[in-house]
Design a protein around this motif. Structure first.
Motif, PDB file in Angstrom:
ATOM      1  N   LEU A   1       4.897  -2.196 -11.165  1.00 10.59           N
ATOM      2  CA  LEU A   1       3.672  -2.999 -11.184  1.00 10.59           C
ATOM      3  C   LEU A   1       2.639  -2.476 -10.192  1.00 10.59           C
ATOM      4  O   LEU A   1       1.471  -2.255 -10.546  1.00 10.59           O
ATOM      5  N   LEU A   2       3.045  -2.251  -8.936  1.00 13.36           N
ATOM      6  CA  LEU A   2       2.103  -1.752  -7.937  1.00 13.36           C
ATOM      7  C   LEU A   2       1.610  -0.351  -8.275  1.00 13.36           C
ATOM      8  O   LEU A   2       0.417  -0.047  -8.154  1.00 13.36           O
ATOM      9  N   GLY A   3       2.535   0.504  -8.705  1.00 11.40           N
ATOM     10  CA  GLY A   3       2.142   1.871  -9.041  1.00 11.40           C
ATOM     11  C   GLY A   3       1.186   1.918 -10.215  1.00 11.40           C
ATOM     12  O   GLY A   3       0.185   2.650 -10.197  1.00 11.40           O
TER      13      GLY A   3
ATOM     14  N   LEU B   1       5.098   6.982 -10.992  1.00 15.19           N
ATOM     15  CA  LEU B   1       5.153   7.390  -9.584  1.00 15.19           C
ATOM     16  C   LEU B   1       5.632   6.227  -8.706  1.00 15.19           C
ATOM     17  O   LEU B   1       6.458   6.421  -7.805  1.00 15.19           O
ATOM     18  N   GLY B   2       5.135   5.024  -8.985  1.00  9.18           N
ATOM     19  CA  GLY B   2       5.573   3.849  -8.230  1.00  9.18           C
ATOM     20  C   GLY B   2       7.062   3.593  -8.393  1.00  9.18           C
ATOM     21  O   GLY B   2       7.757   3.230  -7.436  1.00  9.18           O
ATOM     22  N   LEU B   3       7.561   3.798  -9.613  1.00 12.36           N
ATOM     23  CA  LEU B   3       8.991   3.620  -9.871  1.00 12.36           C
ATOM     24  C   LEU B   3       9.816   4.630  -9.079  1.00 12.36           C
ATOM     25  O   LEU B   3      10.853   4.280  -8.493  1.00 12.36           O
ATOM     26  N   MET B   4       9.346   5.873  -9.032  1.00  8.37           N
ATOM     27  CA  MET B   4      10.081   6.918  -8.307  1.00  8.37           C
ATOM     28  C   MET B   4      10.156   6.592  -6.812  1.00  8.37           C
ATOM     29  O   MET B   4      11.194   6.762  -6.178  1.00  8.37           O
TER      30      MET B   4
ATOM     31  N   PHE C   1      14.567  -5.761  -8.728  1.00 12.40           N
ATOM     32  CA  PHE C   1      13.454  -6.100  -7.825  1.00 12.40           C
ATOM     33  C   PHE C   1      12.680  -4.848  -7.436  1.00 12.40           C
ATOM     34  O   PHE C   1      11.440  -4.829  -7.499  1.00 12.40           O
ATOM     35  N   TYR C   2      13.386  -3.801  -7.034  1.00 12.96           N
ATOM     36  CA  TYR C   2      12.717  -2.557  -6.651  1.00 12.96           C
ATOM     37  C   TYR C   2      11.912  -1.989  -7.812  1.00 12.96           C
ATOM     38  O   TYR C   2      10.760  -1.552  -7.641  1.00 12.96           O
ATOM     39  N   CYS C   3      12.505  -1.967  -9.005  1.00 11.66           N
ATOM     40  CA  CYS C   3      11.834  -1.390 -10.175  1.00 11.66           C
ATOM     41  C   CYS C   3      10.594  -2.186 -10.558  1.00 11.66           C
ATOM     42  O   CYS C   3       9.534  -1.607 -10.830  1.00 11.66           O
ATOM     43  N   PHE C   4      10.714  -3.499 -10.587  1.00 10.69           N
ATOM     44  CA  PHE C   4       9.593  -4.344 -11.000  1.00 10.69           C
ATOM     45  C   PHE C   4       8.401  -4.169 -10.056  1.00 10.69           C
ATOM     46  O   PHE C   4       7.267  -3.944 -10.502  1.00 10.69           O
TER      47      PHE C   4
ATOM     48  N   VAL D   1     -10.143  -6.470  -3.379  1.00 12.79           N
ATOM     49  CA  VAL D   1      -9.392  -7.713  -3.596  1.00 12.79           C
ATOM     50  C   VAL D   1      -8.875  -7.769  -5.034  1.00 12.79           C
ATOM     51  O   VAL D   1      -7.703  -8.110  -5.278  1.00 12.79           O
ATOM     52  N   GLU D   2      -9.730  -7.420  -5.999  1.00 11.10           N
ATOM     53  CA  GLU D   2      -9.324  -7.480  -7.407  1.00 11.10           C
ATOM     54  C   GLU D   2      -8.295  -6.409  -7.738  1.00 11.10           C
ATOM     55  O   GLU D   2      -7.533  -6.548  -8.706  1.00 11.10           O
ATOM     56  N   MET D   3      -8.272  -5.327  -6.958  1.00 10.00           N
ATOM     57  CA  MET D   3      -7.266  -4.295  -7.173  1.00 10.00           C
ATOM     58  C   MET D   3      -5.878  -4.818  -6.815  1.00 10.00           C
ATOM     59  O   MET D   3      -4.896  -4.521  -7.501  1.00 10.00           O
ATOM     60  N   LEU D   4      -5.794  -5.624  -5.772  1.00  8.75           N
ATOM     61  CA  LEU D   4      -4.505  -6.091  -5.275  1.00  8.75           C
ATOM     62  C   LEU D   4      -4.068  -7.425  -5.869  1.00  8.75           C
ATOM     63  O   LEU D   4      -2.867  -7.678  -6.013  1.00  8.75           O
ATOM     64  N   LEU D   5      -5.038  -8.279  -6.219  1.00  8.61           N
ATOM     65  CA  LEU D   5      -4.702  -9.604  -6.742  1.00  8.61           C
ATOM     66  C   LEU D   5      -5.130  -9.723  -8.203  1.00  8.61           C
ATOM     67  O   LEU D   5      -6.157  -9.171  -8.599  1.00  8.61           O
ATOM     68  N   PRO D   6      -4.366 -10.471  -9.025  1.00 12.25           N
ATOM     69  CA  PRO D   6      -4.690 -10.611 -10.456  1.00 12.25           C
ATOM     70  C   PRO D   6      -5.794 -11.626 -10.712  1.00 12.25           C
ATOM     71  O   PRO D   6      -5.625 -12.560 -11.485  1.00 12.25           O
TER      72      PRO D   6
END
Length: 276
Positions: free
Chosen positions: A68-70, A121-124, A61-64, A92-97
């Motif tokens: 994705l966010l990073g 970076l997001g994974l770290m 969960f943490y990795c996914f 809005v388009e940056m945060l939602l698909p």
């Protein structure tokens, strides 16, 4: 005159298959396969190291979420800030698909734009949060993830290949691809170069961990992974087209600029591990 017969014509269907009304695209499928393989690799590493199952369970969960966010924020901030950071529509388009249409309606598009540097970076950051939650050693977690990273990175690039995105520069090498969704020019298959390099990374890391299991927990594997991936990324960029027009004004492109700090960090981690 270009002899098109000499090259690989590439124009796959973006959709892999349908599950009733749900369409599964190749890109999403490659992400799922890559993450699933990494999941099973790390699960095996945890068992080898006799780490409790309940400490492994929240890792995926943490990795996914972190990747994705990073990856999404990295693309929007570093490559298209003029679009995503200058209006509510872009935000809005940056945060939602989704894509907001001129008539006020919207449609689901998926996240069209993910940056591997941001994903790293997001994974770290996600792993740091995971470590605070589980109380495991940060270096042990980073090394285990690093050993599995090549599998996910390989399949993500295969997804890019299926999408005919992140294309290479025009070339006359006999293995050039003609990405029909883009144009009719033969180009370097940069996505395939990276996929092969990352698959090789996994096999190298797996062999090394069998030979040097005592280095897990020192940060050496994490450092090697960063150094390998982003050194390769720096040089492979010379075969790839720039993603945004502003990069043409830079001495090196954005992918190369963003790779340098990761190479430095990876080198530092390997040196630190050697002294430990």
């Amino acid at each position: 005159m270009i002899d098109l017969i000499s090259y690989i014509v590439w124009n796959p269907d973006l959709e892999a298959f349908h599950l009733g009304p749900i369409t599964v695209r190749w890109y999403g499928l490659m992400w799922i396969i890559g993450l699933a393989l990494a999941y099973f690799v790390v699960q095996r590493l945890y068992k080898e190291q006799k780490i409790k199952d309940e400490l492994f369970d929240p890792l995926f969960f943490y990795c996914f979420i972190g990747i994705l966010l990073g990856a999404r924020l990295g693309h929007c901030i570093f490559y298209q800030p003029d679009y995503f950071l200058t209006s509510w529509k872009g935000f809005v388009e940056m945060l939602l698909p989704i894509h907001l249409l001129p008539d006020g309606d919207w449609k689901v598009t998926g996240y069209a734009g993910l940056a591997s540097h941001g994903g790293t970076l997001g994974l770290m950051i996600a792993l740091w949060l995971y470590v605070k939650h589980t109380k495991l050693s940060i270096w042990t977690v980073l090394d285990n993830i690093a050993i599995a990273t090549g599998t996910t990175a390989c399949f993500i690039r295969l997804g890019n290949l299926m999408n005919s995105e992140i294309i290479g520069k025009i070339t006359d090498v006999p293995w050039a691809f003609i990405f029909e969704k883009v144009d009719t020019m033969p180009r370097h298959p940069g996505q395939l170069y990276e996929a092969i390099a990352y698959a090789l990374l996994f096999f190298i890391m797996w062999a090394l961990h069998k030979k040097m299991p005592e280095k897990i927990g020192t940060g050496w594997y994490f450092g090697f992974c960063l150094t390998y991936i982003f050194t390769f990324r720096f040089f492979i960029e010379y075969t790839k087209e720039i993603q945004e027009a502003f990069e043409a004004t830079l001495p090196i492109d954005m992918g190369q600029i963003l790779s340098i700090p990761f190479v430095i960090l990876g080198t530092y981690c390997m040196i630190r591990a050697k002294k430990a």
